[in-house]
Scaffold this active site. Sequence first.
Site, PDB file in Angstrom:
ATOM      1  N   HIS A 159     -26.512  17.057  -9.471  1.00 40.88           N
ATOM      2  CA  HIS A 159     -28.136  17.298  -8.381  1.00 40.88           C
ATOM      3  C   HIS A 159     -27.863  19.065  -8.713  1.00 40.88           C
ATOM      4  CE1 HIS A 159     -28.549  13.306  -6.425  1.00 40.88           C
ATOM      5  NE2 HIS A 159     -28.143  13.029  -7.993  1.00 40.88           N
TER       6      HIS A 159
ATOM      7  N   LYS B  14     -18.530  18.806   2.984  1.00 43.15           N
ATOM      8  CA  LYS B  14     -17.232  20.360   3.075  1.00 43.15           C
ATOM      9  C   LYS B  14     -15.537  19.395   2.846  1.00 43.15           C
ATOM     10  CE  LYS B  14     -19.835  23.208   1.190  1.00 43.15           C
ATOM     11  NZ  LYS B  14     -19.751  23.671   0.288  1.00 43.15           N
TER      12      LYS B  14
ATOM     13  N   PRO C  51     -19.160  16.267   8.599  1.00 45.45           N
ATOM     14  CA  PRO C  51     -19.765  15.750   7.587  1.00 45.45           C
ATOM     15  C   PRO C  51     -21.178  16.335   6.571  1.00 45.45           C
ATOM     16  CG  PRO C  51     -19.763  13.859   8.846  1.00 45.45           C
ATOM     17  CD  PRO C  51     -19.749  14.736   9.541  1.00 45.45           C
TER      18      PRO C  51
HETATM   19  P1  RFL Z   1      -6.775  12.153   3.323  1.00 43.79           P
HETATM   20  O1  RFL Z   1      -7.886  11.605   2.560  1.00 43.79           O
HETATM   21  O2  RFL Z   1      -7.539  11.447   5.142  1.00 43.79           O
HETATM   22  O3  RFL Z   1      -5.869  11.710   2.794  1.00 43.79           O
HETATM   23  C1  RFL Z   1      -4.833  11.741   4.363  1.00 43.79           C
HETATM   24  C2  RFL Z   1      -3.832   9.894   4.023  1.00 43.79           C
HETATM   25  O4  RFL Z   1      -2.175  10.271   4.214  1.00 43.79           O
HETATM   26  C3  RFL Z   1      -2.228   9.523   4.827  1.00 43.79           C
HETATM   27  N1  RFL Z   1      -1.063   9.475   5.849  1.00 43.79           N
HETATM   28  C4  RFL Z   1       0.099   9.249   5.912  1.00 43.79           C
HETATM   29  N2  RFL Z   1       0.930   8.935   5.088  1.00 43.79           N
HETATM   30  C5  RFL Z   1       2.371   8.608   4.766  1.00 43.79           C
HETATM   31  N3  RFL Z   1       2.675   8.780   6.443  1.00 43.79           N
HETATM   32  C6  RFL Z   1       1.955   9.076   7.101  1.00 43.79           C
HETATM   33  N4  RFL Z   1       2.919   8.964   8.512  1.00 43.79           N
HETATM   34  C7  RFL Z   1       0.654   8.622   7.168  1.00 43.79           C
HETATM   35  N5  RFL Z   1      -0.757   9.177   8.002  1.00 43.79           N
HETATM   36  C8  RFL Z   1      -1.347   9.159   6.680  1.00 43.79           C
HETATM   37  C9  RFL Z   1      -3.624   8.200   4.560  1.00 43.79           C
HETATM   38  O5  RFL Z   1      -3.136   7.217   5.433  1.00 43.79           O
HETATM   39  C10 RFL Z   1      -4.286   9.263   3.978  1.00 43.79           C
HETATM   40  O6  RFL Z   1      -3.952   8.655   2.532  1.00 43.79           O
HETATM   41  O7  RFL Z   1      -7.118  13.276   3.854  1.00 43.79           O
HETATM   42  P2  RFL Z   1      -7.588  14.646   2.531  1.00 43.79           P
HETATM   43  O8  RFL Z   1      -6.294  14.517   1.688  1.00 43.79           O
HETATM   44  O9  RFL Z   1      -7.173  15.847   3.910  1.00 43.79           O
HETATM   45  O10 RFL Z   1      -8.122  14.420   1.888  1.00 43.79           O
HETATM   46  C11 RFL Z   1      -9.573  15.380   3.320  1.00 43.79           C
HETATM   47  C12 RFL Z   1     -10.583  13.801   2.782  1.00 43.79           C
HETATM   48  O11 RFL Z   1     -10.359  12.761   2.675  1.00 43.79           O
HETATM   49  C13 RFL Z   1     -11.968  14.208   4.224  1.00 43.79           C
HETATM   50  O12 RFL Z   1     -12.232  15.860   4.515  1.00 43.79           O
HETATM   51  C14 RFL Z   1     -13.265  14.261   3.706  1.00 43.79           C
HETATM   52  O13 RFL Z   1     -13.912  12.359   2.970  1.00 43.79           O
HETATM   53  C15 RFL Z   1     -14.444  14.225   4.351  1.00 43.79           C
HETATM   54  N6  RFL Z   1     -16.148  13.906   4.114  1.00 43.79           N
HETATM   55  C16 RFL Z   1     -16.850  14.459   3.105  1.00 43.79           C
HETATM   56  N7  RFL Z   1     -15.740  15.242   2.610  1.00 43.79           N
HETATM   57  C17 RFL Z   1     -16.990  16.544   1.278  1.00 43.79           C
HETATM   58  O14 RFL Z   1     -16.133  17.088   0.801  1.00 43.79           O
HETATM   59  N8  RFL Z   1     -18.293  15.982   1.286  1.00 43.79           N
HETATM   60  C18 RFL Z   1     -19.086  14.363   1.269  1.00 43.79           C
HETATM   61  O15 RFL Z   1     -19.467  14.142   1.572  1.00 43.79           O
HETATM   62  C19 RFL Z   1     -17.928  14.065   2.895  1.00 43.79           C
HETATM   63  N9  RFL Z   1     -18.086  12.734   3.435  1.00 43.79           N
HETATM   64  C20 RFL Z   1     -16.635  12.972   4.607  1.00 43.79           C
HETATM   65  C21 RFL Z   1     -17.938  12.459   4.735  1.00 43.79           C
HETATM   66  C22 RFL Z   1     -15.953  12.040   5.709  1.00 43.79           C
HETATM   67  C23 RFL Z   1     -16.489  11.053   6.597  1.00 43.79           C
HETATM   68  N10 RFL Z   1     -15.393  10.488   7.196  1.00 43.79           N
HETATM   69  C24 RFL Z   1     -15.177   8.502   7.245  1.00 43.79           C
HETATM   70  C25 RFL Z   1     -14.583  11.393   8.046  1.00 43.79           C
HETATM   71  C26 RFL Z   1     -18.255  11.459   5.311  1.00 43.79           C
HETATM   72  C27 RFL Z   1     -17.207  10.448   5.797  1.00 43.79           C
HETATM   73  C28 RFL Z   1     -18.512  10.175   6.635  1.00 43.79           C
HETATM   74  C1  PHB Z   2     -22.235  10.643   1.128  1.00 47.91           C
HETATM   75  O1  PHB Z   2     -21.070  10.279   1.346  1.00 47.91           O
HETATM   76  O2  PHB Z   2     -22.551  10.833  -0.085  1.00 47.91           O
HETATM   77  C2  PHB Z   2     -22.668  11.572   1.564  1.00 47.91           C
HETATM   78  C3  PHB Z   2     -21.776  12.269   2.808  1.00 47.91           C
HETATM   79  C4  PHB Z   2     -21.579  13.622   3.478  1.00 47.91           C
HETATM   80  C5  PHB Z   2     -23.130  14.670   3.362  1.00 47.91           C
HETATM   81  C6  PHB Z   2     -24.029  14.826   1.900  1.00 47.91           C
HETATM   82  C7  PHB Z   2     -23.382  13.324   0.987  1.00 47.91           C
HETATM   83  O3  PHB Z   2     -23.105  15.629   3.858  1.00 47.91           O
END
Ligand code: RFL
Ligand code: PHB
Length: 389
Positions: free
Chosen positions: A74, A296, A292
């Site tokens: 994009h 980031k 979110p």
């Molecule tokens: P994670 O992905 O939470 O992974 C952590 C892992 O550790 C495990 N764990 C354990 N393992 C062993 N022993 C324990 N005691 C443990 N406790 C936990 C967990 O099961 C898991 O597998 O963290 P990490 O690797 O730091 O990654 C971070 C990202 O996942 C997070 O920041 C993003 O998903 C945030 N986020 C977005 N980020 C973006 O860059 N672009 C986006 O568009 C975006 N959209 C989002 C998002 C997060 C969202 N939610 C659901 C919070 C949209 C949403 C709705």
């Molecule tokens: C996505 O899940 O596609 C997503 C989440 C947060 C954003 C943008 C896209 O800010």
Amino acid sequence: METRTQVGIIGAGPAGLVLAHLLRQRGIDCVVLERQSRSYVEARIRAGVLEHGTVDLLTSLGLADRLHRQRMVHHGIELLFAGEAHRIPLTELAGREITIYGQHEVVKDLIAAWDGPLHFSVSDVQLADLTGEPIISYVDVDGVARRLRCDVVAGCDGFHGVSRAAIPAGVLTAHERDYPHAWLGILADAPPSSEELIYAHSSRGFALHSMRSPTVTRMYLQVRPDENLDEWPDDRIWAELRARLARSDAGWQLADGPILERSVAAMRSFVVSPMQHGQLFLAGDAAHIVPPTGAKGLNLAVADVKVLADALTGWYATGDRSGLDAYSETCLRRVWRVQHFSWWMTSMLHPTGDDPFDLALQLSQLRYVTSSRAAATSLAENYVGFPFP
Ligand code: RFL
Ligand code: PHB
């Protein structure tokens, strides 16, 4: 049963898995421990927007073949407010594009390409001797108690993990903001109704139209933090999305379809400082959370582990600890830039109630970023992400 490795990585999310691959590329041994099963982590629907730096890093690791085949590139996003859509031409303003590719697809690719030790479904993970030679104790999937001795522990276990909690009281300072809203997210078997992401401000609340592929849409609605999903049958979700994404262009229509997944995610800003203690280094969501709205979180997790891998490479090669000692300070500079951007996007796009002052400020800011090239460029360069350290 005791084994040894150089780096013990807790968590197989994006931070832990990218770190494992970076270390292997540099000849450093590691073991990854994950609490959940492989199928669980591969199905966890989360982020969708990858910065250029994240894609470059995955490409340089040879992990992005499927990503390059399936991603959507994009060059802009839309900001929709007062019923009018305004495009921010990201690539034109900031020189870099963004990639749409699901986080769980990244995780699947990273796991498929990993042939080192990665133990799923471990329990009772505990950390000891963090300021000496750390030991990680855990119970494996077969119920066998194990100990892993390591030089360094990478706490990549997300916001609810054990690593941050293992640091003695008084060492860390936490900085936190809660928001009076959450996001109800859906994944729908419906073609995207727009070529680019739409961030919509409306008097009914914020909505985001995103996507995963030419046939799958990802959308979000601003809701209350205590929102009950049972009160959101499909019809209500689609009606609310239609209302919030409505625009004066009468020809625009939101395509709908079966909802494949739905969940409510809380929004918070959170940073711990420092991100290290002794030989334990926190990375990704274990150290910080961003709302979110700036897309980031995943990108910040990847940026952290790049810094950590570089520091560990220097330490193992020459014994020079300076990179490790500076880990927290190096990461936190990017973390706070991203915190500010994510907070700012969130504040601009989420109406918080009936306060006409707040609403007028939001609309004024939206008009400004969509009419001033300087303001739009600032949004664009933050959104596409600054080059990795
Ligand atoms: P994670 O992905 O939470 O992974 C952590 C892992 O550790 C495990 N764990 C354990 N393992 C062993 N022993 C324990 N005691 C443990 N406790 C936990 C967990 O099961 C898991 O597998 O963290 P990490 O690797 O730091 O990654 C971070 C990202 O996942 C997070 O920041 C993003 O998903 C945030 N986020 C977005 N980020 C973006 O860059 N672009 C986006 O568009 C975006 N959209 C989002 C998002 C997060 C969202 N939610 C659901 C919070 C949209 C949403 C709705
Ligand atoms: C996505 O899940 O596609 C997503 C989440 C947060 C954003 C943008 C896209 O800010």
